[in-house]
Every structure is written in C-alpha cells, then in structure tokens.
Design a protein around this motif. Structure first.
Motif, PDB file in Angstrom:
ATOM      1  N   GLN A 107       0.831  -1.211   0.000  1.00  0.00           N
ATOM      2  CA  GLN A 107       0.000   0.000   0.000  1.00  0.00           C
ATOM      3  C   GLN A 107       0.864   1.260   0.000  1.00  0.00           C
ATOM      4  O   GLN A 107       0.579   2.217  -0.728  1.00  0.00           O
ATOM      5  CB  GLN A 107      -0.926  -0.032   1.215  1.00  0.00           C
ATOM      6  CG  GLN A 107      -1.932  -1.161   1.165  1.00  0.00           C
ATOM      7  CD  GLN A 107      -2.359  -1.659   2.533  1.00  0.00           C
ATOM      8  OE1 GLN A 107      -2.261  -0.955   3.544  1.00  0.00           O
ATOM      9  NE2 GLN A 107      -2.831  -2.905   2.584  1.00  0.00           N
ATOM     10  N   ARG A 161       1.388   3.597  -3.574  1.00  0.00           N
ATOM     11  CA  ARG A 161       0.963   4.999  -3.499  1.00  0.00           C
ATOM     12  C   ARG A 161       2.104   5.943  -3.846  1.00  0.00           C
ATOM     13  O   ARG A 161       1.914   6.934  -4.556  1.00  0.00           O
ATOM     14  CB  ARG A 161       0.441   5.318  -2.099  1.00  0.00           C
ATOM     15  CG  ARG A 161      -1.017   5.004  -1.864  1.00  0.00           C
ATOM     16  CD  ARG A 161      -1.952   5.999  -2.553  1.00  0.00           C
ATOM     17  NE  ARG A 161      -3.298   5.781  -2.111  1.00  0.00           N
ATOM     18  CZ  ARG A 161      -3.977   6.612  -1.317  1.00  0.00           C
ATOM     19  NH1 ARG A 161      -3.411   7.727  -0.882  1.00  0.00           N
ATOM     20  NH2 ARG A 161      -5.203   6.316  -0.957  1.00  0.00           N
ATOM     21  N   GLU A 177       2.102   8.532  -6.911  1.00  0.00           N
ATOM     22  CA  GLU A 177       2.275   9.967  -6.661  1.00  0.00           C
ATOM     23  C   GLU A 177       3.421  10.548  -7.484  1.00  0.00           C
ATOM     24  O   GLU A 177       3.297  11.634  -8.055  1.00  0.00           O
ATOM     25  CB  GLU A 177       2.541  10.177  -5.170  1.00  0.00           C
ATOM     26  CG  GLU A 177       2.817  11.617  -4.783  1.00  0.00           C
ATOM     27  CD  GLU A 177       3.202  11.744  -3.316  1.00  0.00           C
ATOM     28  OE1 GLU A 177       3.965  12.666  -2.976  1.00  0.00           O
ATOM     29  OE2 GLU A 177       2.771  10.903  -2.511  1.00  0.00           O
ATOM     30  N   LYS A 201      -4.177   3.061  -9.330  1.00  0.00           N
ATOM     31  CA  LYS A 201      -5.078   4.060  -8.751  1.00  0.00           C
ATOM     32  C   LYS A 201      -6.393   3.474  -8.255  1.00  0.00           C
ATOM     33  O   LYS A 201      -7.027   4.053  -7.371  1.00  0.00           O
ATOM     34  CB  LYS A 201      -5.331   5.165  -9.785  1.00  0.00           C
ATOM     35  CG  LYS A 201      -4.075   5.986 -10.047  1.00  0.00           C
ATOM     36  CD  LYS A 201      -4.207   6.907 -11.239  1.00  0.00           C
ATOM     37  CE  LYS A 201      -2.868   7.592 -11.495  1.00  0.00           C
ATOM     38  NZ  LYS A 201      -2.900   8.500 -12.667  1.00  0.00           N
ATOM     39  N   SER A 256      -3.876   0.224  -2.735  1.00  0.00           N
ATOM     40  CA  SER A 256      -4.361   1.390  -1.995  1.00  0.00           C
ATOM     41  C   SER A 256      -4.969   2.384  -2.981  1.00  0.00           C
ATOM     42  O   SER A 256      -4.258   3.213  -3.552  1.00  0.00           O
ATOM     43  CB  SER A 256      -3.216   2.044  -1.226  1.00  0.00           C
ATOM     44  OG  SER A 256      -3.661   3.186  -0.519  1.00  0.00           O
ATOM     45  N   ILE A 281      -6.634   5.544  -4.762  1.00  0.00           N
ATOM     46  CA  ILE A 281      -6.422   6.956  -4.452  1.00  0.00           C
ATOM     47  C   ILE A 281      -7.725   7.748  -4.413  1.00  0.00           C
ATOM     48  O   ILE A 281      -7.715   8.925  -4.037  1.00  0.00           O
ATOM     49  CB  ILE A 281      -5.450   7.612  -5.455  1.00  0.00           C
ATOM     50  CG1 ILE A 281      -6.082   7.747  -6.842  1.00  0.00           C
ATOM     51  CG2 ILE A 281      -4.150   6.829  -5.520  1.00  0.00           C
ATOM     52  CD1 ILE A 281      -5.275   8.607  -7.802  1.00  0.00           C
ATOM     53  N   GLU A 298      -4.017  11.760   1.228  1.00  0.00           N
ATOM     54  CA  GLU A 298      -2.603  11.557   0.898  1.00  0.00           C
ATOM     55  C   GLU A 298      -1.838  10.967   2.087  1.00  0.00           C
ATOM     56  O   GLU A 298      -0.797  10.327   1.899  1.00  0.00           O
ATOM     57  CB  GLU A 298      -1.959  12.885   0.489  1.00  0.00           C
ATOM     58  CG  GLU A 298      -2.430  13.400  -0.860  1.00  0.00           C
ATOM     59  CD  GLU A 298      -1.684  14.650  -1.274  1.00  0.00           C
ATOM     60  OE1 GLU A 298      -0.806  15.092  -0.502  1.00  0.00           O
ATOM     61  OE2 GLU A 298      -1.961  15.171  -2.357  1.00  0.00           O
ATOM     62  N   ILE A 314      -3.108   6.171   3.764  1.00  0.00           N
ATOM     63  CA  ILE A 314      -2.971   5.350   2.564  1.00  0.00           C
ATOM     64  C   ILE A 314      -2.941   3.857   2.872  1.00  0.00           C
ATOM     65  O   ILE A 314      -2.884   3.056   1.951  1.00  0.00           O
ATOM     66  CB  ILE A 314      -1.690   5.729   1.792  1.00  0.00           C
ATOM     67  CG1 ILE A 314      -0.437   5.405   2.606  1.00  0.00           C
ATOM     68  CG2 ILE A 314      -1.723   7.188   1.396  1.00  0.00           C
ATOM     69  CD1 ILE A 314       0.863   5.686   1.879  1.00  0.00           C
TER      70      ILE A 314
END
Length: 779
Positions: A654, A658, A662, A691, A711, A713, A740, A743
């Motif tokens: 996770q 992420r 990002e 995502k 994870s 978004i 953010e 997560i």
C-alpha cells in the motif's frame, strides 16, 4: 486569456477552459511540469471524456503514441505531425512548432497518407511541393479525444480534424486571398516507414482514389500497401502531379473558402476503402461526427466511474484510461476483409461473420504484449472483456494464417518484436476469465507450438530469418539461456538471464492451461520448465546473474549494470521477475524476512531517483539513471510493489504503490507522463490499476484468478461490468477516511463480510458487490 477563434467549434466540456489556458501557459513556461496545481474536485456530472488531457508526455512521444482525431483502436489515427522522420521522436512533438502534414496512420511500424491544406499564389506555384510546412501556436490549438484543430499561420488556414474508425474527416477554412488547394505528400519519410509509389487520380467531380506503399522497416520486413478513397463537398478544379516529388496538388474552386474532405483507407483494396467510406460516414455533418466520437470514447471511459480526489487526479486517471484504449490499430475493413502478409504471397483474408453478416471480431496491428501480464491482462480482462476477446481472436487468426501466434504483428505479418511468447499469458488469462471459451484444444496446441523449438519463443527481437537468437535450445537442454549466445547476434534483446526468467514464467502460464484441459504430461513438463529461473539465481550474491554457455557466472558482475544479460533492465530489477513462484524465489533468498528487507531497500533507493530511469526511454542507458534498482518507467519490474502483499506485508504494498503513483503517474504535463515509453496502453493500464488498487501478480493465468488489493487513491471507484461476460452489474470500491496521508488499510469488507488477507478472486469481483476499505495513517 481569450483564444482566437475563426469558426464555430464543437461544444466543450465544463473544464476545457482550464485545458486551453494551461496549453497557452505551457508554451511560455508557466505551468509546473511535474505536478500541476491541484484544482477542486470536478463536477460529478462531467463526462469522463471531458477530463482527458491528450497532450500528456507529448514532448517525449513516439510515432504511435499521440492520438487526437481518432476512435478507439481506429484504423485512421488522424493528427498533425510536427516531426516525420523515425519511429522515435516523431509524430506530434509538443515543443516543435511546425506542422509538416496531417497523416492518417500512426501505428506500430506503419504510417501513411499525409495531407496538407495550402494556399497557392504566383510566388509558390512550383515551390509548394517541397516548401509547404507551416508554423502553428498552442494558443490557437484545440485538442480532445475525437477532435483536433490548429491554425496554419503561414496560410491563415484553420484545419479541423475528426474521424470514424476508418474514415478521416477534415474541415478547412481558407483565407479570402489566394487559391485553396490540398497537397498530398504521398512519397515521403513518415515516422517509422518511407511512403513510396504514391498514386492518385481524379475519379469524379468531387472524388479521388489512390494508393501508396509503406516501405519495409528493420522491424517489418515486407512492404505494406494502403489504398484510399477521397470525397470533397466541393468540385475539384484540377489535379497536378509534381515530377520531382511525385506528390499531388488538388485545386478547388477559388471562390469557396470552407471545404470538407472525407478520407477512407483500406489495406486490402480500393473497393474496400470505398466500402469503408460509404458504410461509416454517409453524411457531411462535422459536428455530428465529433459528437459521435466523443460518445464512443465516453461510453468506454465511463465503464469506470470515480469520485473524490482533486481535478488533477481525476484528469490524469481518465487520461491514463484513454491511453489504455488506443495505440493498437484496426487493420480489417468494415466488411471483415483483412491483409494477410504471413505467407510469401500477399492475400486478402476474410474474418468470420455472425448471423447478421458482421465480422465477429476485428484484426489488429499491434506492438508486443511484453509486460501485458501486469497491465492489459487485468484491466481489459475485468473492465473490457469484449476488447480482450477481440484481440485474442485476432492473435489466433494470425496463427491460422501463418502458423504462429504473434507477439507483435504489423503490416499483416510477424515482426518478432521483443522476446518470448508474450501472447501466451494474455490468451490464457482470457480463457481463465471465461472470455475465450471456444475451441480451447486448438488454442492450446497453437500456444504450445510457440514454446517449442519451431515457435516464436526461439526468436529474439526482430529475428526474421533464424531461430537462434532466443537461445531456446539451451533453455531446453541446460535449463537456462546463456549470455552471450555462442552462435552470435541474430536479433535484439539476446540477454540470457532475462530470457530464462521470461520463458519460465510463460511456461508456467501454459502449464495452467494444460492442467485445465487435462493434459497431465504437458502440465508436468511445462511446470518443470517453469522452475528454470532457479538456474540463473546466484545464491552467493542474492541476485539473478547471467551465465555463459559453460555454466560460469558472469565475471565482474554488477546487479545495477543496465542490460548485459538483462532486457531493458538490470539484475536488481530482473531478480524479482518470478511472478509464478515467489515462494520459491523467497526460499532462494533465505526466507521472507530477508526478501522483504532486500526489496524494501531497493524501493528506498529507487525513491531517490523518482522510481524511473530518467524521463524518457532514451535515458535508460544513461549512467545517472540506469543504476536504479526498481524502474516504473519500463515493464520488467512494474509488479514489485505488489510482491509485499504475497510476503505478508500488505502495508508495504500500500505504501510503495501509493508513492509510485504519486511520483510517476500523477502529473499533467507535455514534459512527463510515461517517460516516453507508454507502449500502446501498457503503462496507461498500469497507472489505472495502481489508482483503483487492483493488481494481478501472474497476469490472471491461474484458475479463478486472484486480484491483489492495493491502496486506491479515490473515495469511490465503480466498475460497470459487461453482462455479456459477467453475472454482476457493478463492482464498487469504497474507501473511508482516504487522503494523501491515510494510505494504508486498517480493515476491509466485501458485501459487509470481513476479508482475511489482501486478495479477491475473479468470481468474487465479477459477481458484483462492494469492497469497503477503511484507511489509516501510514506508520
């Protein structure tokens, strides 16, 4: 800022004002390149198509990357070209301010039919055949899926483009002075291939017909012919051919300043080009064609509905999804005729028809499925099973014609792009998900042939005339492919350690199909071959390591040295390419704890370099970027974040998935996006999967395939399931307390029942329901 407009344009969605403003700002450097300012969440009523940002990564694009006036997988991919020489660095390049033509074909090793509206005067009557390029400005450019318009500053012409699947539709608005004309640049270098032997004739007061040849390339060894049929909405005054270039100039009535032109293409015959035109575009309504294109895109993009997150995140998501639905091009005609170039003599084939006389599937030109096990297999298989079925049937049609299932066909023929039998996991995944159900024994035998000495697995990249470069005989006899291969250089990518790993995984996927069909001996045989990865793992170093033909490890081995035994990767990245037997790999590494520590350290190091080898494919060999231990800019190690799930450390999956999302897949800029190597939907699909938080480690090739949970978004992801294939209507993923910072998943439920572990089965998802994930702050 007010953008200059000369005509009425198709209506735009509520967010296009930002897109056009940002386009203008990009041209003077005001928009942040890597991560634009976040905007408030978009209006939930917005159509997904209105959120697509087509200019993503266009500073680094290649010939087939950019699309604008195109339908999903369209035969016609109409757009402006600012660079026209070479497969790389060509097509639409954002920083090049000169239009060199509008061409209709941007595909894997194919290109064709470049046209350019011009204004002819006494001064340029002769020079216009060679001097016709025009400057343009992003300030007056408009682009969204299904539409592109630019103002050709040299002539004062507004050129607008749209299309159906096989027909391009142009609208030109000429200035009051000068004589309107259209230049057909039929004999030119165009992207990956030279166009030659261009011919055109006037066939009526308002019609033209012609053809051209796409010359062979290093990757596509046979010529490929394109036929075209053209109709205008005004009379043609005259047609003039230039002796020097062989190109044509079509003059129209100088008193008419607004001209529409239909351009239909076919790879089989002029008659079929005419059929394509008459069948797909009977009217002259430009706005209707744009609206129909937008609706087609919207229907596909709308199969995934998202809520939450910033507008930037939502725009990037639908841009990623848009890329996952293009790049690979239709080559069959409306009536199912298609070009078959697999034999010595070219022939016109015919796809099977349904009870209504329509083709049961389309035939495709396609880059390889190398890496599709972690991208297209999952996304198409879950959200677009009809597309996966279409492509699987097309691959099998090539086998019926030419004897082998291709891994990247072009021009109706094999290209032997990349390595291995990468179509095997794709087709096996389609079978295991119930997408491909007929004649499975014949399918199995076709795939099995590809894994033997007379199959595609024996050939390395672009090895057209031999079957030595893939080193398969050594793999079968010794259990690994040596590096270097003793026979010498025959194709690209003859990197033995990577070949061994790839073959082992693909053998495992074929073993799953053998098991499904009751081929016990074959199952045991291919399962045994799938363990060959162990023969290139060096216990003393803890890395995959190349061996020579005598079984000696490569001397002075550096796991961070790019290539030299590894394909578009290094040893650190490739070590984890064992998606089918992670337990066995972990055992070689000394246990789960050591494996977790090793991989986590690789991620920590890769984070410092942004998880990619530079910002373009060409930078992978650069010493500054090539030593990265995990690279999310190319396919060989894009599964690594989800390995933690299967090592019982889901919080690391996770966290790192992420962080990769990002850093690598969050920007909206012409300067970044996929690091210049999107590979016809592969990296767009990966971004979508990261995502929404679903991933398949072995490409969905086992019985009732498993999906790893990541994870997501967004606050909500709703997938509209195709009920022609699956029983459920929708599958939803809902996150609680998502941000953010939050997560990681504290707990999860499926339809109200608590989930143990971090995976779901294909049947659980396709039956429909709701997955709820309660998120917490990362520790």
């Amino acid at each position: 800022m007010v953008l200059k407009q000369k005509n009425s344009y198709p209506k735009k969605g509520p967010h296009y004002s930002w897109v056009y403003l940002c386009i203008a700002l990009f041209s003077v450097g005001f928009c942040e390149a890597q991560k634009p300012k976040d905007f408030p969440a978009s209006d939930p009523a917005s159509d997904p198509v209105d959120l697509v940002y087509p200019l993503l990564d266009t500073e680094n694009s290649r010939w087939f990357f950019f699309s604008s006036a195109s339908r999903p997988f369209g035969m016609v991919n109409l757009s402006p070209d600012t660079e026209i020489d070479g497969a790389w660095g060509s097509g639409y390049r954002y920083k090049t301010d000169t239009v060199k033509g509008f061409s209709h074909v941007h595909g894997w090793q194919i290109s064709g039919l470049s046209v350019m509206p011009v204004v002819v005067s006494d001064e340029n009557t002769e020079a216009v055949f060679t001097d016709f390029y025009s400057k343009f400005s992003h300030n007056t450019e408009q682009v969204f899926p299904g539409y592109h318009s630019v103002e050709l500053e040299r002539y004062g012409i507004r050129a607008e483009l749209t299309s159906t699947k096989r027909v391009g539709l142009h609208r030109y608005s000429f200035p009051d002075s000068g004589r309107p004309a259209i230049l057909f640049n039929l004999n030119t270098m165009l992207g990956p291939s030279a166009n030659a032997n261009g011919m055109m004739e006037k066939t009526g007061n308002r019609s033209l017909s012609g053809s051209l040849a796409m010359e062979p390339t290093h990757r596509r060894p046979k010529p490929f012919k394109l036929y075209f049929k053209i109709k205008l909405n005004v009379d043609i005054d005259s047609v003039r051919q230039d002796e020097g270039t062989g190109n044509y100039l079509v003059y129209t009535d100088s008193g008419i300043k607004n001209i529409l032109m239909k351009v239909a293409i076919s790879y089989t015959s002029l008659e079929n080009a005419t059929t394509n035109l008459d069948s797909e575009l009977k009217h002259w309504d430009f706005e209707k064609t744009v609206a129909d294109s937008k609706k087609e895109w919207n229907d596909l993009l709308g199969r995934i509905q998202i809520e939450g997150g910033t507008e930037t995140a939502q725009r990037r998501f639908y841009t990623d999804l848009w890329h996952a639905l293009q790049g690979r091009r239709t080559i069959s005609d409306f009536n199912g005729s298609y070009p078959d170039n697999t034999d010595e003599k070219f022939r016109i084939g015919q796809l099977p028809l349904d009870e209504n006389g329509n083709p049961k599937f389309a035939h495709y030109n396609s880059d390889s499925f190398w890496g599709a096990q972690w991208t297209l297999n999952t996304l198409w298989g879950l959200v677009y099973p009809n597309i996966m079925q279409d492509f699987a049937l097309s691959l099998l049609q090539y086998q019926k014609d030419g004897g082998l299932v291709p891994r990247g066909p072009s021009g109706g023929n094999y290209t032997y792009v990349m390595t291995g039998a990468s179509s095997t996991p794709f087709i096996v995944s389609a079978i295991q998900k119930g997408i491909l159900t007929e004649d499975l024994e014949s399918v199995y035998q076709a795939l099995k042939k590809n894994h033997m000495v007379n199959g595609i697995m024996a050939k390395a990249g672009y090895e057209h005339n031999t079957s030595l470069g893939g080193g398969l005989k050594y793999y079968l006899e010794d259990g690994y492919v040596p590096y270097p291969i003793p026979e010498g250089k025959f194709g690209g990518h003859q990197d033995g350690a990577s070949l061994t790993l790839e073959y082992a995984y693909q053998d495992w996927t074929l073993a799953q199909l053998a098991d499904k069909l009751g081929h016990v001996e074959d199952y045991d045989y291919f399962l045994s071959r799938s363990k060959n990865y162990k023969n290139v793992f060096d216990v003393s170093t803890g890395w995959m390591r190349p061996k020579n033909v005598d079984g000696q490890w490569k001397e002075d081995y550096d796991p961070y040295q790019h290539e030299h035994g590894f394909i578009e990767s290094n040893g650190a990245q490739a070590t984890w390419f064992v998606p089918h037997d992670l337990e066995g790999l972990v055992e070689l590494m000394g246990g789960s704890k050591k494996a977790v520590e090793k991989l986590n350290l690789q991620f920590e190091t890769a984070k410092k370099l942004g998880f990619t080898s530079g910002s373009s494919h060409s930078q992978e060999l650069h010493p500054e970027y090539s030593r990265i231990p995990i690279n999310y800019g190319n396919q060989p190690s894009i599964q690594t974040a989800f390995i933690f799930n299967q090592l019982n450390r889901p919080e690391l999956t996770q966290y790192w998935s992420r962080k990769v999302t990002e850093k690598v897949f969050s920007g909206l800029s012409p300067s970044t996006g996929y690091n210049g190597d999107e590979d016809q939907g592969l990296m767009g699909s990966l971004a979508v999967l990261l995502k929404i938080g679903l991933f398949q480690m072995n490409g969905g090739t086992e019985e009732n395939p498993q999906y790893q949970i990541g994870s997501p978004i967004f606050d909500s992801v709703k997938i509209r399931l195709d009920q022609n294939f699956y029983p459920g209507k929708t599958f939803s993923i809902k996150t609680i307390n998502n941000s953010e910072d939050t997560i990681q998943i504290k707990n999860s439920t499926l339809n109200g029942e608590k989930i143990e572990g971090s995976a779901l089965l294909h049947s659980q998802i396709t039956e429909g329901g709701e997955l709820v994930l309660k998120m917490i702050t990362s520790k």
